[in-house]
Design an enzyme around this catalytic site. Sequence first.
Site, PDB file in Angstrom:
ATOM      1  N   ASN A  13      36.341  51.196  41.203  1.00 54.26           N
ATOM      2  CA  ASN A  13      37.056  49.960  40.915  1.00 54.26           C
ATOM      3  C   ASN A  13      37.970  49.720  42.106  1.00 54.26           C
ATOM      4  O   ASN A  13      39.087  50.233  42.171  1.00 54.26           O
ATOM      5  CB  ASN A  13      37.854  50.123  39.619  1.00 54.26           C
ATOM      6  CG  ASN A  13      38.661  48.888  39.285  1.00 54.26           C
ATOM      7  OD1 ASN A  13      38.702  47.932  40.058  1.00 54.26           O
ATOM      8  ND2 ASN A  13      39.313  48.912  38.140  1.00 54.26           N
ATOM      9  N   ARG A  22      32.906  47.954  39.571  1.00 55.98           N
ATOM     10  CA  ARG A  22      33.532  46.773  38.985  1.00 55.98           C
ATOM     11  C   ARG A  22      33.458  45.674  40.039  1.00 55.98           C
ATOM     12  O   ARG A  22      33.851  45.871  41.186  1.00 55.98           O
ATOM     13  CB  ARG A  22      34.983  47.072  38.648  1.00 55.98           C
ATOM     14  CG  ARG A  22      35.684  45.866  38.140  1.00 55.98           C
ATOM     15  CD  ARG A  22      37.127  46.137  37.894  1.00 55.98           C
ATOM     16  NE  ARG A  22      37.754  44.915  37.411  1.00 55.98           N
ATOM     17  CZ  ARG A  22      39.057  44.733  37.408  1.00 55.98           C
ATOM     18  NH1 ARG A  22      39.855  45.663  37.857  1.00 55.98           N
ATOM     19  NH2 ARG A  22      39.553  43.609  36.963  1.00 55.98           N
ATOM     20  N   HIS A  50      38.794  39.881  33.961  1.00 55.89           N
ATOM     21  CA  HIS A  50      39.220  40.978  33.086  1.00 55.89           C
ATOM     22  C   HIS A  50      38.254  41.135  31.914  1.00 55.89           C
ATOM     23  O   HIS A  50      38.625  41.693  30.870  1.00 55.89           O
ATOM     24  CB  HIS A  50      40.630  40.722  32.490  1.00 55.89           C
ATOM     25  CG  HIS A  50      41.752  40.972  33.450  1.00 55.89           C
ATOM     26  ND1 HIS A  50      42.971  40.363  33.327  1.00 55.89           N
ATOM     27  CD2 HIS A  50      41.842  41.763  34.537  1.00 55.89           C
ATOM     28  CE1 HIS A  50      43.768  40.766  34.291  1.00 55.89           C
ATOM     29  NE2 HIS A  50      43.105  41.616  35.055  1.00 55.89           N
ATOM     30  N   ARG A  81      51.021  36.447  41.219  1.00 53.96           N
ATOM     31  CA  ARG A  81      50.262  35.194  41.101  1.00 53.96           C
ATOM     32  C   ARG A  81      50.978  34.237  40.151  1.00 53.96           C
ATOM     33  O   ARG A  81      51.537  34.665  39.135  1.00 53.96           O
ATOM     34  CB  ARG A  81      48.848  35.484  40.589  1.00 53.96           C
ATOM     35  CG  ARG A  81      47.932  36.015  41.655  1.00 53.96           C
ATOM     36  CD  ARG A  81      46.610  36.464  41.074  1.00 53.96           C
ATOM     37  NE  ARG A  81      46.546  37.898  40.946  1.00 53.96           N
ATOM     38  CZ  ARG A  81      45.614  38.555  40.271  1.00 53.96           C
ATOM     39  NH1 ARG A  81      44.665  37.879  39.658  1.00 53.96           N
ATOM     40  NH2 ARG A  81      45.615  39.865  40.210  1.00 53.96           N
ATOM     41  N   GLU A  99      38.576  50.276  31.422  1.00 54.09           N
ATOM     42  CA  GLU A  99      37.492  49.490  32.005  1.00 54.09           C
ATOM     43  C   GLU A  99      36.406  50.395  32.574  1.00 54.09           C
ATOM     44  O   GLU A  99      35.222  50.095  32.490  1.00 54.09           O
ATOM     45  CB  GLU A  99      38.047  48.602  33.120  1.00 54.09           C
ATOM     46  CG  GLU A  99      38.867  47.458  32.586  1.00 54.09           C
ATOM     47  CD  GLU A  99      39.840  46.921  33.613  1.00 54.09           C
ATOM     48  OE1 GLU A  99      40.669  47.702  34.108  1.00 54.09           O
ATOM     49  OE2 GLU A  99      39.772  45.728  33.912  1.00 54.09           O
TER      50      GLU A  99
END
Length: 616
Positions: A7, A88, A176, A237, A383
């Site tokens: 990832n 990922r 996500h 962000r 994840e």
Amino acid sequence: MKILIFNAGSSSLKFGVFDMAISDSRVFKGEFEHFKNGKCLLHYRVGGEEGEEKERGESLASVEDAIRRVPEILKEFGYDVFDAIGHRVAHGGEKFRDATLLDHNVLQYIESCTSLAPLHNPANLKAIMISSTFWPDIPQVAVFDTAFHHTIPDFAYTYAVPKEWRDKGLRRYGFHGTSHKYVGLRVAQVLNRSITELQIISCHLGNGASICAINHGFSIDTSMGMTPLEGLVMGTRSGDVDPGMFSYLARELGLSTEVVEKQLYSNSGLKALAGSHDFREIESKAAKGDLDAQLAINVCVYRLRKYIGAYTAAMGGVDALVFTGGIGENSAFMRRRICSKFDFLGLYLDEDKNQAVKLKSFDAPQIQSFDSRVKVIVTQTCEQLMIAQEVQYLLKQQKSQLKTKKWHIPVAVSARHVHLSQEAVEALFGKGHQLKKMRSLSQTEGWAAEETVEVIGPKGSFKTVRVLGPTRKQTQIEVSKTDTFTLGVEAPVRPSGKLENTPIIKLRGTVGAIESDGLIIAARHIHMSPEDAAKMGLKDGDYVDVKLGDGERGVSFSNTLIRAKQGYVTEMHIDTDEANAAGIAFRTEGELVMNERQGNADIVTKKNMRLHSLRT
Ligand code: AMP
């Protein structure tokens, strides 16, 4: 099945090794972060969820250096054999709805999505490129952050902008996805219900943050949009802003789109509001009365609550609210703020339970009060585990498809023939003689020569046996079993080139005679392009069975050797005895059947990926 997961982010690299045969499957967990002045930190844990978390410094300047260091780190802890590698990948555009085996075309598509995820896709691509150089024979699978959101309906993903823009891919995609899917499934497990019965709102609140409405198992809306910039207030962000802002900034402040984009990605959000993107720091500043930090928290909480209300309306109800990500998992203060004043939904938090949350591995405590209709759950997202499960599912599915799929391949009959060395050519046809090409063969590297030789055995001979060019190191005669009776020799069945302990008999040409280096009955084999081999889940050296013909004279040839090499044209070669047994005159088609001796048919390599053509 052992699966290595990458990832790769813009400023950190997470990786893990999963042994899918055991329940505590994450056997190694690693993360490189805090790259500064040529150094970084490696956090790692060996031996499952109970293993001790450790940390050490490493002299690595960038995420790219860290990716290159991974094989050494894994070797150090005894992990260097994997069945698959999962990556990922942030943006899979409109195309990828599921985990996908990486090949050249998939890579190109991911690269074409880079402009939609400029911070993430390049890092993901780097991990793919580098790991495929380290492990060229291991299948690499992309698991897309966007994939789970492919079920979002058009009225939720469509931006009301001109059609020409929408035709260029301007729409909401969501990110996500792997995390939302994982926590959604975890909630269903904890509540002992099927996810298809539940309406879940998943809040992934970390440095990057998004919220997702999971309606009966399907994502129907999420806060990130075409890029991971839309939606909630994040670490650096901005989340939602008025698009009118862009022209204003250009007009009034003379800012270029590049500058605006950089500011929105890297210098906005909590960082812009509170001077830090570390939520712990912001909470502690706010507690000390810092007004900027208090405002940052208020903006964050307000927007989140708005989204929760909106998604409850979008689904027509909510059964569970789940918190994950660094902030969602760790900040009781934020969970309390977010869940307050939702009495009208029947959502009440138990503050004691909320404060008591101390997550360990896969814990998923419920923190609603006893009279709350809506369940509130806190859990770590995993994840990587979700990616590993998707990789395993894909490979298993592919294996079963390969087993049931019917592959048809052309079959050609090889008549008896001879390969000569240059020395043998000169001894048989005269000094300096060069073989003359008469016609091409299906395998482009070989051809039938004008020259023929007499093959002379102790009992009988064949007068005109075709010579095949080009010349080789050794002189080899290939005949059928029936031919060996005529010649009066006993010959083994061998792959080409394996001449040890085979009969040595005489060859006569136009000017002289020699003894051959060996005589074999050629083992039946299939020449294959590496592309075709990969498609069929085969590799050089594997064995398959091949069914030829049907009805009365149908036969099945067992143990047919796969010879995969660049430049080969896919074609099975059998000799005249085998052709006669199957009633084949010249050419036909065979059906490939996977064989137990077949080594790694479940492993589809991507040797055919022309990786070098992509940026690294
Ligand atoms: P993630 O991107 O999921 O690793 O989350 C990182 C964010 O979680 C950072 O803003 C951290 O400050 C925040 N975080 C981690 N631990 C805590 C905590 N105990 N309380 C509040 N925020 C936390």
